[in-house]
Motif scaffolding. Structure first.
Motif, short mmCIF file in Angstrom:
data_model
loop_
_atom_site.label_atom_id
_atom_site.label_comp_id
_atom_site.label_asym_id
_atom_site.label_seq_id
_atom_site.Cartn_x
_atom_site.Cartn_y
_atom_site.Cartn_z
N VAL A 141 -52.27 -15.51 -62.78
CA VAL A 141 -52.20 -16.46 -63.89
C VAL A 141 -52.74 -17.81 -63.44
N TYR A 148 -51.38 -9.75 -71.47
CA TYR A 148 -50.26 -10.60 -71.84
C TYR A 148 -49.01 -9.75 -71.61
N GLN A 176 -40.09 -17.87 -65.89
CA GLN A 176 -40.84 -17.55 -67.11
C GLN A 176 -40.60 -16.11 -67.54
N GLU A 179 -43.00 -14.93 -70.04
CA GLU A 179 -44.29 -14.58 -70.61
C GLU A 179 -45.40 -14.96 -69.65
N PHE A 180 -46.34 -14.02 -69.46
CA PHE A 180 -47.44 -14.23 -68.53
C PHE A 180 -48.74 -13.75 -69.15
N GLU A 181 -49.77 -14.57 -69.00
CA GLU A 181 -51.09 -14.17 -69.47
C GLU A 181 -52.09 -14.43 -68.36
N LYS A 198 -44.67 -9.66 -71.43
CA LYS A 198 -43.35 -10.26 -71.65
C LYS A 198 -42.36 -9.48 -70.81
N ILE A 224 -48.45 -13.33 -59.72
CA ILE A 224 -47.08 -13.00 -60.10
C ILE A 224 -46.92 -11.49 -59.99
#
Length: 156
Positions: free
Chosen positions: A130, A101, A111, A113-115, A103, A139
């Motif tokens: 993602v 995760y 965006q 935030e990426f998970e 930020k 990403i």
């Protein structure tokens, strides 16, 4: 004057190194009326409560000797847990192939935030795969734009 976390790092590093452990992070924070000194340790095979106890006892003795903290505080020594923070370049290198995760300080592709799956880290960029609805998207995040990152436990 050195920050408390720097002093503690100098004191605890020889202890954890001697035990074959890794110092992951140190936090010195006030929560409500209480101060907490948190030391996070780990090893490739994980750690147990006995190892935390030994580090806590030895560090406590060192802290009592030099007394760098002028008020009462709680000392906590623990594992960083399943969602351990990724703070240093080597943390990202070890996390390649794992879910993370991340930020960012500013939006990337709209965006912050990426998970997803950390597919690459080259010291300059963090590459995360993602899921967007049913498709996968890659990403690439400039390392200096990462505000915080941690391992992520994803339940499917």
């Amino acid at each position: 004057m050195k920050k408390v976390t720097h002093i503690v790092e100098e004191l605890v590093t020889p202890i954890v190194t001697h035990m074959g452990l890794e110092l992951v992070d140190i936090e010195y924070v006030k929560e409500g009326k209480n101060w907490f000194l948190r030391v996070f340790i780990d090893s490739p095979t994980g750690i147990d409560i006995d190892q935390c106890g030994v580090v806590s006892e030895q560090l406590s003795e060192k802290l009592d000797e030099i007394d760098p903290i002028p008020h009462n505080y709680f000392l906590e020594v623990s594992s960083p847990g399943a969602e351990r923070p990724l703070k240093k370049a080597r943390d990202f290198e070890r996390a390649v192939g794992k879910n993370v995760y991340v930020k960012t300080y500013e939006p990337i592709d709209g965006q912050k935030e990426f998970e997803g799956l950390l597919t690459a880290f080259d010291g300059q960029t963090v590459t995360v795969e993602v899921k967007v609805k049913t498709k996968k998207k890659t990403i690439t995040i400039p390392y200096e734009k990462v505000a915080s990152a941690r391992l992520a436990v994803i339940f499917s």
